[in-house]
Design a protein around this motif. Structure first.
Motif, PDB file in Angstrom:
ATOM      1  N   TRP A 124      65.167  20.208  50.796  1.00 30.39           N
ATOM      2  CA  TRP A 124      64.081  20.889  51.509  1.00 30.39           C
ATOM      3  C   TRP A 124      64.660  21.815  52.573  1.00 30.39           C
ATOM      4  O   TRP A 124      64.284  22.971  52.703  1.00 30.39           O
ATOM      5  CB  TRP A 124      63.137  19.850  52.093  1.00 30.39           C
ATOM      6  N   GLN A 125      65.627  21.300  53.338  1.00 24.13           N
ATOM      7  CA  GLN A 125      66.245  22.077  54.408  1.00 24.13           C
ATOM      8  C   GLN A 125      67.034  23.265  53.843  1.00 24.13           C
ATOM      9  O   GLN A 125      66.929  24.385  54.347  1.00 24.13           O
ATOM     10  CB  GLN A 125      67.141  21.166  55.254  1.00 24.13           C
ATOM     11  N   ASP A 126      67.814  23.038  52.785  1.00 25.82           N
ATOM     12  CA  ASP A 126      68.562  24.131  52.161  1.00 25.82           C
ATOM     13  C   ASP A 126      67.616  25.174  51.577  1.00 25.82           C
ATOM     14  O   ASP A 126      67.871  26.374  51.670  1.00 25.82           O
ATOM     15  CB  ASP A 126      69.488  23.605  51.057  1.00 25.82           C
ATOM     16  N   PHE A 127      66.536  24.711  50.954  1.00 28.67           N
ATOM     17  CA  PHE A 127      65.571  25.656  50.397  1.00 28.67           C
ATOM     18  C   PHE A 127      65.037  26.576  51.498  1.00 28.67           C
ATOM     19  O   PHE A 127      64.974  27.790  51.322  1.00 28.67           O
ATOM     20  CB  PHE A 127      64.406  24.938  49.706  1.00 28.67           C
ATOM     21  N   CYS A 128      64.652  25.999  52.624  1.00 26.11           N
ATOM     22  CA  CYS A 128      64.091  26.816  53.715  1.00 26.11           C
ATOM     23  C   CYS A 128      65.130  27.784  54.273  1.00 26.11           C
ATOM     24  O   CYS A 128      64.802  28.923  54.615  1.00 26.11           O
ATOM     25  CB  CYS A 128      63.512  25.924  54.799  1.00 26.11           C
ATOM     26  N   HIS A 129      66.378  27.352  54.350  1.00 24.32           N
ATOM     27  CA  HIS A 129      67.456  28.241  54.789  1.00 24.32           C
ATOM     28  C   HIS A 129      67.593  29.417  53.817  1.00 24.32           C
ATOM     29  O   HIS A 129      67.624  30.585  54.234  1.00 24.32           O
ATOM     30  CB  HIS A 129      68.772  27.455  54.868  1.00 24.32           C
ATOM     31  N   GLU A 130      67.652  29.113  52.543  1.00 19.27           N
ATOM     32  CA  GLU A 130      67.802  30.160  51.527  1.00 19.27           C
ATOM     33  C   GLU A 130      66.549  31.022  51.430  1.00 19.27           C
ATOM     34  O   GLU A 130      66.631  32.211  51.115  1.00 19.27           O
ATOM     35  CB  GLU A 130      68.156  29.556  50.167  1.00 19.27           C
ATOM     36  N   LEU A 131      65.388  30.446  51.711  1.00 15.80           N
ATOM     37  CA  LEU A 131      64.144  31.207  51.705  1.00 15.80           C
ATOM     38  C   LEU A 131      64.209  32.339  52.728  1.00 15.80           C
ATOM     39  O   LEU A 131      63.732  33.441  52.481  1.00 15.80           O
ATOM     40  CB  LEU A 131      62.947  30.290  51.978  1.00 15.80           C
ATOM     41  N   CYS A 132      64.822  32.080  53.856  1.00 26.05           N
ATOM     42  CA  CYS A 132      64.990  33.133  54.859  1.00 26.05           C
ATOM     43  C   CYS A 132      65.783  34.289  54.276  1.00 26.05           C
ATOM     44  O   CYS A 132      65.396  35.452  54.410  1.00 26.05           O
ATOM     45  CB  CYS A 132      65.687  32.593  56.103  1.00 26.05           C
ATOM     46  N   HIS A 133      66.894  33.976  53.627  1.00 26.90           N
ATOM     47  CA  HIS A 133      67.700  35.039  53.005  1.00 26.90           C
ATOM     48  C   HIS A 133      66.860  35.803  51.985  1.00 26.90           C
ATOM     49  O   HIS A 133      66.914  37.030  51.925  1.00 26.90           O
ATOM     50  CB  HIS A 133      68.941  34.456  52.328  1.00 26.90           C
ATOM     51  N   ALA A 134      66.072  35.071  51.207  1.00 26.71           N
ATOM     52  CA  ALA A 134      65.260  35.699  50.154  1.00 26.71           C
ATOM     53  C   ALA A 134      64.192  36.622  50.741  1.00 26.71           C
ATOM     54  O   ALA A 134      63.917  37.682  50.186  1.00 26.71           O
ATOM     55  CB  ALA A 134      64.617  34.620  49.289  1.00 26.71           C
ATOM     56  N   LEU A 135      63.598  36.227  51.857  1.00 24.97           N
ATOM     57  CA  LEU A 135      62.487  36.987  52.428  1.00 24.97           C
ATOM     58  C   LEU A 135      62.924  38.048  53.434  1.00 24.97           C
ATOM     59  O   LEU A 135      62.271  39.089  53.561  1.00 24.97           O
ATOM     60  CB  LEU A 135      61.486  36.037  53.088  1.00 24.97           C
ATOM     61  N   TRP A 136      63.991  37.800  54.165  1.00 24.85           N
ATOM     62  CA  TRP A 136      64.365  38.674  55.273  1.00 24.85           C
ATOM     63  C   TRP A 136      65.671  39.441  55.101  1.00 24.85           C
ATOM     64  O   TRP A 136      65.939  40.374  55.851  1.00 24.85           O
ATOM     65  CB  TRP A 136      64.455  37.865  56.571  1.00 24.85           C
ATOM     66  N   HIS A 137      66.504  39.028  54.168  1.00 25.02           N
ATOM     67  CA  HIS A 137      67.813  39.658  54.041  1.00 25.02           C
ATOM     68  C   HIS A 137      67.969  40.312  52.674  1.00 25.02           C
ATOM     69  O   HIS A 137      67.233  40.010  51.744  1.00 25.02           O
ATOM     70  CB  HIS A 137      68.930  38.629  54.256  1.00 25.02           C
ATOM     71  N   LYS A 195      70.202  33.316  61.856  1.00 19.84           N
ATOM     72  CA  LYS A 195      68.771  33.556  61.623  1.00 19.84           C
ATOM     73  C   LYS A 195      68.226  32.598  60.567  1.00 19.84           C
ATOM     74  O   LYS A 195      67.125  32.061  60.711  1.00 19.84           O
ATOM     75  CB  LYS A 195      68.518  35.008  61.184  1.00 19.84           C
ATOM     76  N   ALA A 196      68.986  32.404  59.488  1.00 27.85           N
ATOM     77  CA  ALA A 196      68.535  31.522  58.411  1.00 27.85           C
ATOM     78  C   ALA A 196      68.450  30.070  58.889  1.00 27.85           C
ATOM     79  O   ALA A 196      67.530  29.331  58.496  1.00 27.85           O
ATOM     80  CB  ALA A 196      69.459  31.641  57.201  1.00 27.85           C
ATOM     81  N   ASN A 197      69.363  29.651  59.739  1.00 24.16           N
ATOM     82  CA  ASN A 197      69.300  28.285  60.283  1.00 24.16           C
ATOM     83  C   ASN A 197      68.091  28.119  61.199  1.00 24.16           C
ATOM     84  O   ASN A 197      67.399  27.095  61.154  1.00 24.16           O
ATOM     85  CB  ASN A 197      70.590  27.934  61.020  1.00 24.16           C
ATOM     86  N   SER A 198      67.835  29.119  62.019  1.00 28.37           N
ATOM     87  CA  SER A 198      66.661  29.079  62.891  1.00 28.37           C
ATOM     88  C   SER A 198      65.377  29.083  62.062  1.00 28.37           C
ATOM     89  O   SER A 198      64.447  28.305  62.329  1.00 28.37           O
ATOM     90  CB  SER A 198      66.690  30.281  63.843  1.00 28.37           C
ATOM     91  N   PHE A 199      65.318  29.948  61.068  1.00 25.97           N
ATOM     92  CA  PHE A 199      64.161  30.019  60.170  1.00 25.97           C
ATOM     93  C   PHE A 199      63.935  28.664  59.509  1.00 25.97           C
ATOM     94  O   PHE A 199      62.801  28.193  59.400  1.00 25.97           O
ATOM     95  CB  PHE A 199      64.413  31.106  59.115  1.00 25.97           C
ATOM     96  N   MET A 200      65.014  28.034  59.054  1.00 26.40           N
ATOM     97  CA  MET A 200      64.915  26.732  58.395  1.00 26.40           C
ATOM     98  C   MET A 200      64.228  25.711  59.295  1.00 26.40           C
ATOM     99  O   MET A 200      63.340  24.981  58.851  1.00 26.40           O
ATOM    100  CB  MET A 200      66.309  26.240  57.997  1.00 26.40           C
ATOM    101  N   LEU A 201      64.626  25.660  60.557  1.00 30.78           N
ATOM    102  CA  LEU A 201      64.010  24.702  61.475  1.00 30.78           C
ATOM    103  C   LEU A 201      62.499  24.920  61.560  1.00 30.78           C
ATOM    104  O   LEU A 201      61.717  23.975  61.527  1.00 30.78           O
ATOM    105  CB  LEU A 201      64.626  24.821  62.868  1.00 30.78           C
ATOM    106  N   HIS A 202      62.088  26.174  61.645  1.00 29.18           N
ATOM    107  CA  HIS A 202      60.667  26.502  61.774  1.00 29.18           C
ATOM    108  C   HIS A 202      59.906  26.358  60.464  1.00 29.18           C
ATOM    109  O   HIS A 202      58.734  25.989  60.466  1.00 29.18           O
ATOM    110  CB  HIS A 202      60.503  27.918  62.339  1.00 29.18           C
TER     111      HIS A 202
END
Length: 170
Positions: free
Chosen positions: A69-82, A100-107
């Motif tokens: 779940w945590q890795d998915f959210c981290h990678e989701l940031c890359h997919a959406l923002w990078h 940024k991806a680590n911060s995004f993951m937390l949120h």
């Protein structure tokens, strides 16, 4: 008065558009499906890839449920923002994207708009355990998220403590 960050606003809007309003609805497979992101599992570290206008997230197959779940959210940031390949970027830019991806993951794992609606137990240890259970995250992630939330929404936490004292919970 409380203010939210761009990341908090983005995640609230994204999840709301996807029909996700409760912690129990946070399912990375469903989120990937709704966003038309192809999910794959493999033995290498998790990563997001872009190919012919399509987004692919590859998750390390031997992670536990919380780590996935945590890795998915981290990678989701890359997919959406990078965009682009990190192989061609300066190291400082890679560091920035990872931060940024680590911060995004937390949120994304523990969204502020959902956290605000919950009555957190008093005491850091109990609150961390509660967040772990509600949002399916590891204790380290729950602790970091609680710290961020407390720092950025201290007025709401104070109001919660006052309400708890008033109704005799303390």
């Amino acid at each position: 008065m409380s203010f939210t960050t761009h990341t908090e606003d983005f995640i609230k809007k994204l999840y709301t558009q996807l029909g996700i309003f409760l912690p129990s609805q946070l399912d990375f497979k469903e989120i990937a499906y709704k966003l038309d992101i192809q999910l794959y599992y493999w033995e290498n570290p998790s990563q997001a890839l872009f190919f012919k206008g399509k987004v692919y997230i590859f998750l390390k197959e031997d992670l536990n449920e919380q780590e996935m779940w945590q890795d998915f959210c981290h990678e989701l940031c890359h997919a959406l923002w990078h965009s682009g390949s990190q192989r061609k970027m300066p190291y400082s830019w890679i560091e920035y994207q990872e931060w940024k991806a680590n911060s995004f993951m937390l949120h994304a794992c523990v969204p502020t708009f959902m956290l605000k609606k919950l009555l957190l137990p008093l005491g850091e240890k109990k609150a961390v355990q509660f967040i772990c259970e509600q949002f399916n995250v590891e204790p380290e992630v729950a602790y970091k998220r609680l710290q961020h939330y407390s720092e950025n929404h201290s007025d709401e936490r104070y109001a919660l403590l006052e309400r708890s004292n008033y109704i005799g919970l303390c």
